[in-house]
Design an enzyme around this catalytic site. Structure first.
Site, PDB file in Angstrom:
ATOM      1  CE1 TYR A 295      38.791  38.119  39.902  1.00  0.00           C
ATOM      2  CE2 TYR A 295      37.051  39.145  41.208  1.00  0.00           C
ATOM      3  CZ  TYR A 295      37.526  38.661  40.005  1.00  0.00           C
ATOM      4  OH  TYR A 295      36.739  38.732  38.883  1.00  0.00           O
TER       5      TYR A 295
ATOM      6  CD  GLU B 271      39.256  39.198  36.512  1.00  0.00           C
ATOM      7  OE1 GLU B 271      38.197  38.569  36.607  1.00  0.00           O
ATOM      8  OE2 GLU B 271      40.250  38.753  35.912  1.00  0.00           O
TER       9      GLU B 271
END
Ligand code: GDP
Ligand code: MN
Length: 382
Positions: A101, A189
């Protein structure tokens, strides 16, 4: 402005962040055409601006045209958390060894950019954040210094990204930071950021939110604006020139000034209610503006009470009161109004409301914001 995944990937590609080749489709036939050129196996992905598409069944692997037909047919029109899927993105499927992530956001309290990085990316990142927060490395980036490869690599080491992926991750972090800053994002993101069996690191998903204040610098954002999805309430509000954002509660909100409107949402929340919207009618709360605002609020079937919160500065209380009285003559409201009128000429305004012959069941006046919020929530819950 939030982008769809496919737009986020197009944006990433401008900054040289590796993404899979694919295309957008709005019909099953188009999905097959795109799949043929992306080459099988492909993944068919619902394009909606909400997370958790995978878990909701909006992401499927397909090995041939028949499977693309089945999956695209199921996914197009699917409802994912209230968002109806109008397009799918079809891309060549990736082999995945690991899922990480990575994101950049603005930490407003620290007044710095914030990198978040974890070796435990994928669909359960929220759970990781909750149960094992230390597994997410947080690092402030000084916007003047920028992000060097060395600092990015240290972050990868700290996040326990395996050695073989550290350089690839660091390289992408530097590019993602450029995308975030030069690309004027509020959020950039990648989840998951994958390690392929070949050792390459690659963005498998994209969540990008652009900072509307930087709009003037980006004529190329026009194409993104064309696909912004407004709900019917927001469309009506936009047509009437109002600053409105639809929410999912039941107390309709009208306030003058964005700051007061935000505080009004907070106060409604504080007393146990849920706001149906954000609506800032600005300085000129005349009858036309008030009637438009009430029409938009009235259009929302979930609204059970309407909280009008006005603090008169330049806006005068009697103007607002006249506006409300006149607007009530034009709009047949389904829900009662609770008003808090304060500031310049507030007493004159309240006097006008008292003398207008509006029944108590339709309009109640309260002296403070808190009392008005309590009354509005109480009425809504009845
Ligand atoms: P989200 O659920 O909305 O976050 O959608 P993502 O694009 O992040 O996909 C969710 C999950 O689907 C990923 O974490 C992967 O495990 C899986 N997935 C997505 N694309 C591919 C792919 O190309 N190959 C494989 N094997 N899995 C994929
Ligand atoms: Mn994802």
């Amino acid at each position: 402005m939030d982008l769809f995944e496919y737009q986020g990937k197009q944006y990433f590609a401008r900054f040289d962040i590796p993404v899979s080749a694919g295309g957008v489709a709005v019909t099953v036939d188009q999905a097959v055409t795109v799949a043929e050129s992306a080459q099988y196996p492909v993944v068919v992905k619902a394009q909606v601006q909400v997370g958790g598409r995978g878990k909701a069944g909006g992401i499927k692997l397909a090995n041939n045209a028949d499977e693309v037909r089945t999956h695209a047919g199921n996914i197009l029109g699917m409802d994912i958390k209230g968002h109806v899927v109008k397009r799918v993105w079809v891309e060549h499927a990736s082999d995945i060894d690991e899922e990480y992530y990575a994101s950049f956001t603005l930490d407003r309290a620290a007044k710095k950019h914030l990198l978040m990085l974890s070796a435990q990316g994928g669909v359960d990142i929220e759970e990781v954040a909750e149960k094992d927060p230390d597994a997410i490395v947080k690092l402030h980036v000084n916007p003047v210094e920028g992000l060097s490869v060395a600092v990015a690599k240290k972050a990868a080491v700290d996040a326990k990204i395996p050695a073989k992926a550290q350089d690839g991750v660091a390289e992408i972090l530097v590019k993602l930071y450029r995308c975030f800053t030069e690309g004027d994002c509020d959020l950039a993101e990648i989840n998951p950021l994958i390690l392929k069996p070949t050792g390459e690191v690659h963005a498998l998903d994209a969540k990008v939110s652009l900072d509307a204040n930087a709009d003037f610098r980006h004529p190329e954002w026009e194409e993104f604006k064309a696909t912004v999805e407004l709900d019917d309430r927001e469309k009506l509000a936009r047509d009437k020139g109002l600053q409105y954002i639809g929410l999912d509660g039941y107390v309709g909100i009208i306030a003058n000034g964005a700051g007061l409107a935000m505080s009004t949402l907070d106060v409604v929340n504080q007393v146990g209610g849920k706001a149906a919207n954000f609506l800032d009618i600005g300085g000129g709360a005349n009858a036309d503006v008030m009637a438009s605002a009430l029409e938009v609020i009235n259009f929302d079937k979930n609204v059970k009470s309407i909280f009008i919160n006005i603090f008169g500065g330049i806006t005068r209380g009697e103007e607002v009161a006249k506006g409300i009285v006149e607007a009530l003559g034009r709009v047949d409201l389904r829900a009662p109004i609770v008003i808090r009128l304060d500031g310049t000429n507030a007493e004159e305004g309240r006097e006008i409301l008292r003398n207008a012959g509006i029944p108590e069941s339709k309009l109640v006046s309260k002296p403070t914001m808190l009392e008005a919020a309590k009354a509005a929530v109480e009425i809504a819950k009845k």
